[in-house]
Each structure stands twice: as C-alpha cells, then as structure tokens.
Design a protein around this motif. Structure first.
Motif, short mmCIF file in Angstrom:
data_model
loop_
_atom_site.label_atom_id
_atom_site.label_comp_id
_atom_site.label_asym_id
_atom_site.label_seq_id
_atom_site.Cartn_x
_atom_site.Cartn_y
_atom_site.Cartn_z
N GLU A 1 -18.49 54.47 39.46
CA GLU A 1 -17.17 55.04 39.69
C GLU A 1 -17.23 56.56 39.47
OE1 GLU A 1 -13.64 52.07 38.87
OE2 GLU A 1 -14.73 52.47 37.02
N TYR B 1 -1.47 50.08 32.97
CA TYR B 1 -2.88 50.24 32.58
C TYR B 1 -3.04 50.09 31.06
CZ TYR B 1 -7.66 51.81 32.35
OH TYR B 1 -9.01 51.86 32.10
N TYR C 1 -12.94 71.65 25.10
CA TYR C 1 -13.39 71.43 26.47
C TYR C 1 -13.41 72.79 27.16
CZ TYR C 1 -13.14 69.06 31.14
OH TYR C 1 -13.35 68.60 32.42
N ASN D 1 -17.03 53.86 30.21
CA ASN D 1 -17.46 54.80 31.26
C ASN D 1 -18.65 55.59 30.71
OD1 ASN D 1 -14.07 55.82 32.34
ND2 ASN D 1 -15.17 53.92 32.66
N ILE D 2 -19.72 55.67 31.49
CA ILE D 2 -20.99 56.21 30.99
C ILE D 2 -21.49 57.33 31.91
CG2 ILE D 2 -23.42 55.59 30.61
CD1 ILE D 2 -22.39 52.69 30.05
N HIS D 3 -21.89 58.46 31.33
CA HIS D 3 -22.54 59.50 32.15
C HIS D 3 -23.55 60.28 31.31
CE1 HIS D 3 -19.19 61.99 30.48
NE2 HIS D 3 -20.11 62.93 30.48
N PRO D 4 -24.63 60.74 31.96
CA PRO D 4 -25.64 61.52 31.25
C PRO D 4 -25.15 62.93 30.92
CG PRO D 4 -26.24 61.28 33.57
CD PRO D 4 -24.97 60.52 33.39
N GLY E 1 -0.14 56.94 28.81
CA GLY E 1 -0.47 56.87 30.23
C GLY E 1 0.37 55.88 30.99
N GLU E 2 -0.18 55.45 32.12
CA GLU E 2 0.52 54.52 33.01
C GLU E 2 0.68 53.20 32.27
OE1 GLU E 2 1.81 52.02 35.82
OE2 GLU E 2 -0.26 51.71 35.20
N TYR F 1 -6.79 61.67 32.59
CA TYR F 1 -8.11 61.07 32.89
C TYR F 1 -7.85 59.93 33.87
CZ TYR F 1 -12.67 58.91 31.51
OH TYR F 1 -13.95 58.38 31.46
N PRO G 1 -4.77 51.56 38.79
CA PRO G 1 -5.65 52.70 38.47
C PRO G 1 -5.55 53.12 37.01
CG PRO G 1 -3.77 53.43 39.80
CD PRO G 1 -3.68 51.93 39.71
N CYS G 2 -6.65 53.57 36.48
CA CYS G 2 -6.69 54.16 35.13
C CYS G 2 -6.07 55.55 35.20
CB CYS G 2 -8.14 54.26 34.65
SG CYS G 2 -8.32 55.23 33.14
N ILE G 3 -4.90 55.70 34.58
CA ILE G 3 -4.24 57.02 34.51
C ILE G 3 -3.82 57.19 33.07
CG2 ILE G 3 -2.41 58.52 35.41
CD1 ILE G 3 -2.08 56.54 37.77
N MET H 1 -19.79 58.47 37.22
CA MET H 1 -20.13 57.72 35.99
C MET H 1 -20.37 56.25 36.36
SD MET H 1 -17.22 55.75 35.09
CE MET H 1 -15.50 55.75 35.63
N THR I 1 -9.68 57.36 36.97
CA THR I 1 -10.96 56.94 37.56
C THR I 1 -10.73 56.59 39.03
OG1 THR I 1 -10.68 54.66 36.84
CG2 THR I 1 -11.89 56.12 35.37
N LYS J 1 -12.14 52.65 26.18
CA LYS J 1 -10.69 52.64 26.01
C LYS J 1 -10.31 51.34 25.31
CE LYS J 1 -11.32 54.72 30.35
NZ LYS J 1 -11.49 54.30 31.78
N ILE K 1 -10.65 64.46 36.00
CA ILE K 1 -9.85 64.97 34.88
C ILE K 1 -9.00 66.11 35.40
CG2 ILE K 1 -10.03 66.30 32.72
CD1 ILE K 1 -12.38 64.51 31.95
#
Lengths: 104, 104, 104
Positions: C52, B93, A7, B33-36, B89-90, C7, C80-82, C37, C9, B58, C56
C-alpha cells in the motif's frame, strides 16, 4: 519533562543525512529516521510535485526551540517544514531519549 | 476508549514483518504499516548510521501495555523504540480498530 | 485555530497521488507527502499482507471534516484509513499551512 517527535522535510537524502547527523551529534535529538517520499504542495501559487525526504527525530520538549534554530540554520529551504507532537511510550526508551539529549 | 498509533523500529524487513504479523494476528493491533528507513543515533557513546525499518501499528489505548510486552519479547534489540500518540479520525475506521482488536 | 497531520492509506502510488493532488489543489490541505509501505491487517476475518501507500497531509483542524468527505468520495476502499493528530511547530510553517488552506 515530556518527549516529542519532530517531522522535518528535506530536499535530498544528502541534506536529510547532514541535518540528521548535526541534530544527533549536537544532542538536539537522540535519533533520526530518514526515508524518501514524493510531495505535492503549493509554492508561489503553483501546484508543485517533487521528490523530497522525511527526517523524523525524537527528542525532549525542552530541546525543541534549539533544534528548530539548528534546522533553520542548516536548511536549504526558506520555510522548512518543522512540526512536532508529544509522544509517550516504553519508559526505558523515553529515558534513553532524555539521557542522550542531556549529555553535553 | 481512545485510539493510538505506535511507532516501532526494527532491524530488518523480516523482523518488522514478524513483529507486525504477531501483533495483528494476536489482536494487539488492527493493522501494521512497514517501510524501510535510514537511522542515525547514539549507541554506547558512538554515533551510528544504520539501515532499519519503521513499523507503525494502529490500536486502542487499552492494548498498549500488552503490545509493549509482546514487542519486547519478540524484538532483537535490548531497548526497542516503542512510542505512541493519541489519534482521532474517521469514526468508522476508529470503530474498525476497536472491533478488530476486541476479537479474541 | 490548530493544525493537524492526517495519515491516509491508499492502494497504489497512482491512487495516493490522485488523492493528494485533489486535496492540495482543492485547498483541503497545504501539502501531501507520499511513500510506499507494506501492510498487514485483518479483513473479513483473514490476515492480509499487501503493498500500500501512505499519504500524510498537513492542514488545519477546521478542514478535517471536508477533507474526510473528499477522501471518502475519491477512495477505492469502502473503509479508508483516515486518522489525524494535532501538531505544533515552527510558527511560520504553521502560518503557511493556514494561509494555503485559507485561499479559495
């Protein structure tokens, strides 16, 4: 042999594309994915908000040292963000990463 | 039980949304989650520059094999990028990911 | 000492920027990268499609618990996504993450 994502952040789409082309054409990585983002960070004790670009490349663990040198030599930043983590995945795709970065 | 992110690339927003919907509705993943993005890669010994889309999902480690088969069956590419890595993570979640992918 | 990416959201660019500023200004993270995204996920047994934002952030493993509390306290979401994973990379950049998050 293991595989990694790297990254990297760049100051503009042009800079990200230039670095991405050099990394892929020089076989430092098999592919590069680029997208714009907004960043917030500390610089010289000031909180800065900026438009930057993320460059994610996929390669082998063996290539990381050379890739890091290459990015540093091309980059406009004194301290570029170059971070990596190990990945696994679909075995033919991982093999493709190994094959493409192994051709010289 | 462990959790993973899976990074998949697609040829268009439509393709990414179709794959994302199938993965989430079929409980292969809890969310997508989607992005160009713009990509640079080797294909048949040519350096290609293309517009593509990133799909990040995920899920649990247990689901990876089935998810991989599902993506391959839906995808327009012969060799789709399907890579993954472990996440933590949390805890609520992570539990939500387990719960949503466990409902059948 | 190890380093992580986190990460997260958020529901909008405004929310992501607010959380990002709080995390960086409070030294919970050295920097934040934000991009929009589209998401697909299960919520109350409905398949939801939404716009959303991904946030990061890069920090040290030691900061994760506090960062998680801070994000939860600021976030509009109940869950939340963490999520996070360990990173390695260019040693001066990793040192910069440690230094920036260590200043109080």
């Amino acid at each position: 042999m293991y595989h990694i994502m790297v990254y990297i952040t760049a100051g503009s789409m042009d800079e990200a594309r230039t670095i991405g082309r050099e990394l892929v054409s020089g076989r430092f990585a098999a592919c590069a994915n680029i997208h714009p983002m907004s960043s917030i960070y500390w610089w010289n004790d000031e909180l800065v908000e900026d438009d930057e670009v993320v460059l994610i490349v996929k390669t082998t663990g063996d290539k990381f040292e050379e890739l890091k040198e290459k990015v540093s030599s091309l980059h406009s930043y004194d301290l570029p963000c170059i971070i990596s983590w190990k990945i696994t995945g679909e075995k033919n795709y991982l093999q493709w990463i190994s094959d493409e970065t192994g051709k010289l």
